[in-house]
Design a protein around this motif. Structure first.
Motif, PDB file in Angstrom:
ATOM      1  N   GLN A 128       0.864  -1.179   0.000  1.00 41.86           N
ATOM      2  CA  GLN A 128       0.000   0.000   0.000  1.00 41.86           C
ATOM      3  C   GLN A 128       0.905   1.235   0.000  1.00 41.86           C
ATOM      4  O   GLN A 128       1.628   1.478   0.959  1.00 41.86           O
ATOM      5  CB  GLN A 128      -0.892   0.006   1.242  1.00 41.86           C
ATOM      6  N   TRP A 129       0.889   1.981  -1.099  1.00 41.90           N
ATOM      7  CA  TRP A 129       1.643   3.231  -1.170  1.00 41.90           C
ATOM      8  C   TRP A 129       0.900   4.307  -0.385  1.00 41.90           C
ATOM      9  O   TRP A 129      -0.325   4.383  -0.426  1.00 41.90           O
ATOM     10  CB  TRP A 129       1.803   3.684  -2.615  1.00 41.90           C
ATOM     11  N   VAL A 130       1.647   5.143   0.305  1.00 37.18           N
ATOM     12  CA  VAL A 130       1.080   6.301   0.990  1.00 37.18           C
ATOM     13  C   VAL A 130       1.556   7.523   0.209  1.00 37.18           C
ATOM     14  O   VAL A 130       2.758   7.800   0.149  1.00 37.18           O
ATOM     15  CB  VAL A 130       1.522   6.364   2.473  1.00 37.18           C
ATOM     16  N   GLU A 131       0.617   8.201  -0.406  1.00 34.59           N
ATOM     17  CA  GLU A 131       0.944   9.311  -1.295  1.00 34.59           C
ATOM     18  C   GLU A 131       1.330  10.564  -0.518  1.00 34.59           C
ATOM     19  O   GLU A 131       0.926  10.753   0.620  1.00 34.59           O
ATOM     20  CB  GLU A 131      -0.247   9.612  -2.217  1.00 34.59           C
ATOM     21  N   GLU A 132       2.132  11.413  -1.190  1.00 34.83           N
ATOM     22  CA  GLU A 132       2.631  12.655  -0.601  1.00 34.83           C
ATOM     23  C   GLU A 132       3.225  12.408   0.775  1.00 34.83           C
ATOM     24  O   GLU A 132       2.889  13.049   1.762  1.00 34.83           O
ATOM     25  CB  GLU A 132       1.530  13.717  -0.561  1.00 34.83           C
ATOM     26  N   HIS A 135       9.472   8.929   4.542  1.00 38.51           N
ATOM     27  CA  HIS A 135       9.877   7.706   5.232  1.00 38.51           C
ATOM     28  C   HIS A 135       9.024   7.375   6.464  1.00 38.51           C
ATOM     29  O   HIS A 135       9.120   6.275   6.985  1.00 38.51           O
ATOM     30  CB  HIS A 135      11.353   7.838   5.639  1.00 38.51           C
ATOM     31  N   VAL A 136       8.232   8.305   6.933  1.00 35.41           N
ATOM     32  CA  VAL A 136       7.487   8.079   8.176  1.00 35.41           C
ATOM     33  C   VAL A 136       5.989   8.338   7.981  1.00 35.41           C
ATOM     34  O   VAL A 136       5.442   9.336   8.446  1.00 35.41           O
ATOM     35  CB  VAL A 136       8.065   8.923   9.334  1.00 35.41           C
ATOM     36  N   PRO A 137       5.301   7.406   7.299  1.00 37.42           N
ATOM     37  CA  PRO A 137       3.876   7.596   7.018  1.00 37.42           C
ATOM     38  C   PRO A 137       3.019   7.812   8.251  1.00 37.42           C
ATOM     39  O   PRO A 137       2.056   8.575   8.210  1.00 37.42           O
ATOM     40  CB  PRO A 137       3.478   6.299   6.308  1.00 37.42           C
ATOM     41  N   PRO A 142      -0.959  10.342   8.885  1.00 36.10           N
ATOM     42  CA  PRO A 142      -1.528   9.415   9.878  1.00 36.10           C
ATOM     43  C   PRO A 142      -2.903   8.870   9.495  1.00 36.10           C
ATOM     44  O   PRO A 142      -3.208   7.710   9.805  1.00 36.10           O
ATOM     45  CB  PRO A 142      -1.579  10.238  11.164  1.00 36.10           C
ATOM     46  N   GLU A 143      -3.728   9.667   8.816  1.00 37.62           N
ATOM     47  CA  GLU A 143      -5.066   9.179   8.455  1.00 37.62           C
ATOM     48  C   GLU A 143      -4.966   8.059   7.420  1.00 37.62           C
ATOM     49  O   GLU A 143      -5.620   7.015   7.567  1.00 37.62           O
ATOM     50  CB  GLU A 143      -5.945  10.327   7.937  1.00 37.62           C
ATOM     51  N   GLN A 144      -4.169   8.280   6.357  1.00 33.07           N
ATOM     52  CA  GLN A 144      -4.004   7.237   5.343  1.00 33.07           C
ATOM     53  C   GLN A 144      -3.400   5.980   5.960  1.00 33.07           C
ATOM     54  O   GLN A 144      -3.806   4.860   5.646  1.00 33.07           O
ATOM     55  CB  GLN A 144      -3.066   7.711   4.225  1.00 33.07           C
ATOM     56  N   THR A 145      -2.417   6.181   6.830  1.00 29.26           N
ATOM     57  CA  THR A 145      -1.727   5.056   7.457  1.00 29.26           C
ATOM     58  C   THR A 145      -2.671   4.266   8.355  1.00 29.26           C
ATOM     59  O   THR A 145      -2.751   3.039   8.257  1.00 29.26           O
ATOM     60  CB  THR A 145      -0.502   5.553   8.249  1.00 29.26           C
ATOM     61  N   SER A 146      -3.397   4.966   9.210  1.00 35.61           N
ATOM     62  CA  SER A 146      -4.311   4.249  10.124  1.00 35.61           C
ATOM     63  C   SER A 146      -5.439   3.576   9.359  1.00 35.61           C
ATOM     64  O   SER A 146      -5.860   2.468   9.725  1.00 35.61           O
ATOM     65  CB  SER A 146      -4.845   5.186  11.203  1.00 35.61           C
ATOM     66  N   GLU A 147      -5.904   4.193   8.290  1.00 35.29           N
ATOM     67  CA  GLU A 147      -6.962   3.569   7.486  1.00 35.29           C
ATOM     68  C   GLU A 147      -6.455   2.274   6.847  1.00 35.29           C
ATOM     69  O   GLU A 147      -7.141   1.248   6.869  1.00 35.29           O
ATOM     70  CB  GLU A 147      -7.447   4.531   6.407  1.00 35.29           C
ATOM     71  N   ALA A 148      -5.251   2.305   6.301  1.00 33.99           N
ATOM     72  CA  ALA A 148      -4.680   1.097   5.680  1.00 33.99           C
ATOM     73  C   ALA A 148      -4.482  -0.005   6.719  1.00 33.99           C
ATOM     74  O   ALA A 148      -4.792  -1.174   6.469  1.00 33.99           O
ATOM     75  CB  ALA A 148      -3.363   1.430   4.986  1.00 33.99           C
ATOM     76  N   ILE A 149      -3.987   0.366   7.894  1.00 33.38           N
ATOM     77  CA  ILE A 149      -3.752  -0.621   8.951  1.00 33.38           C
ATOM     78  C   ILE A 149      -5.079  -1.193   9.456  1.00 33.38           C
ATOM     79  O   ILE A 149      -5.214  -2.414   9.625  1.00 33.38           O
ATOM     80  CB  ILE A 149      -2.928  -0.005  10.103  1.00 33.38           C
TER      81      ILE A 149
END
Length: 167
Positions: A128-132, A135-137, A142-149
């Motif tokens: 899962q790529w985190v756009e924009e 190295h520290v998504p 944090p919203e994209q990261t927590s949603e993916a997790i």
């Protein structure tokens, strides 16, 4: 293990090369460079896509905290002289479903190289790529990261196959 989440992980650089043969005084000098403000400032700048917002003096201080702990320098010299570790031998052994989260603009570890190596090597890896994001998504997006997790954890808990993954 029900699942594994890797966030811009280092898993394919084995050992530390010729640095393991440095005499202790030279290795100790190298460790001092690693914890220096100029080097840490450079790493801080490389870590973020949105440098103005995230590559701050506070981020620099936090990024140096581990270097300033009592015993860190001696431990790092010992680690260097041990030859380091070989994570690439372990990656193919991971059988758990794994989410590989990667900041698209990571300036520390090239996602096109390393994220895809995880995907090619792991039995059940999902990228899962985190756009924009650098190295520290988890800090920068944090919203994209927590949603993916959250989505990944829900899927592995339910034992369902996902429709958002392309395979």
């Amino acid at each position: 293990c029900k699942g594994l989440i890797l966030i811009d992980a280092q898993g394919f650089v084995d050992g530390i090369g010729p640095m393991q043969y440095l005499p202790t005084p030279l290795a100790s000098l190298g460790v001092q460079v690693l914890k220096s403000v100029p080097l840490r400032s450079s790493a801080n700048q490389m870590s973020y896509f949105d440098k103005e917002t995230f590559a701050t003096e506070d981020a620099l201080r936090v990024g140096r905290l581990h270097c300033l702990r009592e015993g860190w320098s001696d431990a790092l010299v010992s680690f260097m002289q041990s030859g380091g570790f070989a994570p690439s031998t372990k990656v193919p052994l991971i059988e758990a479903p794994s989410l590989i989260l990667w900041g698209r603009e990571d300036g520390i570890l090239d996602g096109n190289e390393f994220a895809n190596k995880f995907l090619d090597t792991m039995k059940d890896g999902r990228l899962q790529w985190v756009e924009e994001c650098g190295h520290v998504p988890h800090l920068e997006q944090p919203e994209q990261t927590s949603e993916a997790i959250t989505t990944f954890l829900s899927e592995i808990s339910a034992g369902e196959e996902t429709s958002i993954w392309p395979w």
